[in-house]
Design a protein around this motif. Structure first.
Motif, PDB file in Angstrom:
ATOM      1  N   MET A   1       0.903  -1.340   0.040  1.00  0.00           N
ATOM      2  CA  MET A   1      -0.038   0.035  -0.036  1.00  0.00           C
ATOM      3  C   MET A   1       0.943   1.284   0.038  1.00  0.00           C
ATOM      4  O   MET A   1       1.764   1.278   0.857  1.00  0.00           O
ATOM      5  CB  MET A   1      -0.880  -0.193   1.351  1.00  0.00           C
ATOM      6  N   ASP A   2       0.712   2.218  -0.877  1.00  0.00           N
ATOM      7  CA  ASP A   2       1.459   3.427  -0.991  1.00  0.00           C
ATOM      8  C   ASP A   2       1.055   4.449   0.214  1.00  0.00           C
ATOM      9  O   ASP A   2       0.226   4.043   0.877  1.00  0.00           O
ATOM     10  CB  ASP A   2       1.507   3.965  -2.516  1.00  0.00           C
ATOM     11  N   ILE A   3       1.963   5.311   0.298  1.00  0.00           N
ATOM     12  CA  ILE A   3       2.067   6.078   1.432  1.00  0.00           C
ATOM     13  C   ILE A   3       0.757   7.171   1.319  1.00  0.00           C
ATOM     14  O   ILE A   3       0.045   7.225   2.385  1.00  0.00           O
ATOM     15  CB  ILE A   3       3.367   7.062   1.389  1.00  0.00           C
ATOM     16  N   SER A   4       0.236   7.530   0.112  1.00  0.00           N
ATOM     17  CA  SER A   4      -0.964   8.186   0.223  1.00  0.00           C
ATOM     18  C   SER A   4      -2.179   7.285   0.755  1.00  0.00           C
ATOM     19  O   SER A   4      -3.361   7.763   1.219  1.00  0.00           O
ATOM     20  CB  SER A   4      -1.072   9.019  -1.106  1.00  0.00           C
ATOM     21  N   LYS A   5      -2.357   5.833   0.235  1.00  0.00           N
ATOM     22  CA  LYS A   5      -3.381   5.265   0.684  1.00  0.00           C
ATOM     23  C   LYS A   5      -3.356   4.948   2.197  1.00  0.00           C
ATOM     24  O   LYS A   5      -4.534   5.242   2.990  1.00  0.00           O
ATOM     25  CB  LYS A   5      -3.311   4.000  -0.130  1.00  0.00           C
ATOM     26  N   LYS A   6      -2.349   4.915   2.700  1.00  0.00           N
ATOM     27  CA  LYS A   6      -2.091   4.798   4.229  1.00  0.00           C
ATOM     28  C   LYS A   6      -2.697   5.970   4.716  1.00  0.00           C
ATOM     29  O   LYS A   6      -3.330   5.952   5.963  1.00  0.00           O
ATOM     30  CB  LYS A   6      -0.679   4.629   4.587  1.00  0.00           C
TER      31      LYS A   6
ATOM     32  N   TYR B   1       0.616  16.860  -1.016  1.00  0.00           N
ATOM     33  CA  TYR B   1       0.043  17.631  -2.379  1.00  0.00           C
ATOM     34  C   TYR B   1      -0.222  19.006  -2.549  1.00  0.00           C
ATOM     35  O   TYR B   1      -0.696  19.367  -3.633  1.00  0.00           O
ATOM     36  CB  TYR B   1      -1.378  16.883  -2.183  1.00  0.00           C
TER      37      TYR B   1
ATOM     38  N   THR C   1      -6.298   7.857  -8.317  1.00  0.00           N
ATOM     39  CA  THR C   1      -5.401   8.177  -7.380  1.00  0.00           C
ATOM     40  C   THR C   1      -5.824   8.991  -6.468  1.00  0.00           C
ATOM     41  O   THR C   1      -6.836   9.998  -7.022  1.00  0.00           O
ATOM     42  CB  THR C   1      -3.924   8.557  -7.884  1.00  0.00           C
TER      43      THR C   1
END
Length: 176
Positions: free
Chosen positions: A1-6, A26, A67
């Protein structure tokens, strides 16, 4: 899981630090998007901030089909458009740009010498032209999407886009 999802998952749980981390991740990109839509930097920043508040308020509606950045960008653009609608600067009357035909061909033949030259010319365009041109060329939205966001007919968006390109080329050929 990428950082933004976390980070999104942590935001859904009410983690304010995760909101701040997403903001840091962002904010620069979203500020640039906002500045392309709203020329006044202070107003652009205000709109961007408002968009982040909206995004965090509606974080539960983010489904991960795109995304997080793309989802947030849409919120930023829509918030900026709402801002411009309140100021009533979204479209330019066809009479405001004499000498441009109604032809909606996408053919534009000009090779600008520098990016700075293009930026200067963009800043001289009427706000409605600059907005449509930015949404189409820079942000990559389709005519139908722009029409929906702006609440105008797709044919109006297309003709605004072509007129904006022509006006931009005219400015560039005349060396701004």
């Amino acid at each position: 899981m990428d950082i933004s999802k976390k980070l999104v998952e942590r935001c859904r749980q009410g983690d304010n630090k995760a909101q701040f981390e997403l903001y840091k991740l962002y904010s620069d990109a979203m500020y640039n998007v906002s500045c392309r839509v709203i020329p006044d930097t202070m107003e652009a920043e205000d709109a961007m901030q408002e968009a982040f508040f909206k995004a965090f308020d509606k974080i539960d509606t983010f489904r991960g089909e795109v995304t997080f950045g793309a989802w947030l960008k849409r919120i930023v653009v829509n918030t900026c458009l709402d801002h411009l609608k309140r100021k009533k600067v979204l479209t330019v009357s066809l009479d405001e740009t004499p000498g441009l035909s109604d032809d909606v061909s996408d053919e534009v033949d000009y090779d600008p010498e520098s990016v700075e030259e293009v930026k200067q010319a963009l800043n001289k365009l009427p706000e409605g032209y600059k907005l449509v041109l930015s949404l189409r060329l820079i942000d990559g939205y389709e005519y139908e999407e722009i029409a929906t966001m702006m609440g105008i007919a797709q044919s109006t968006v297309r003709s605004q886009y072509v007129r904006a390109k022509r006006k931009l080329v005219e400015l560039l050929k005349n060396k701004i």
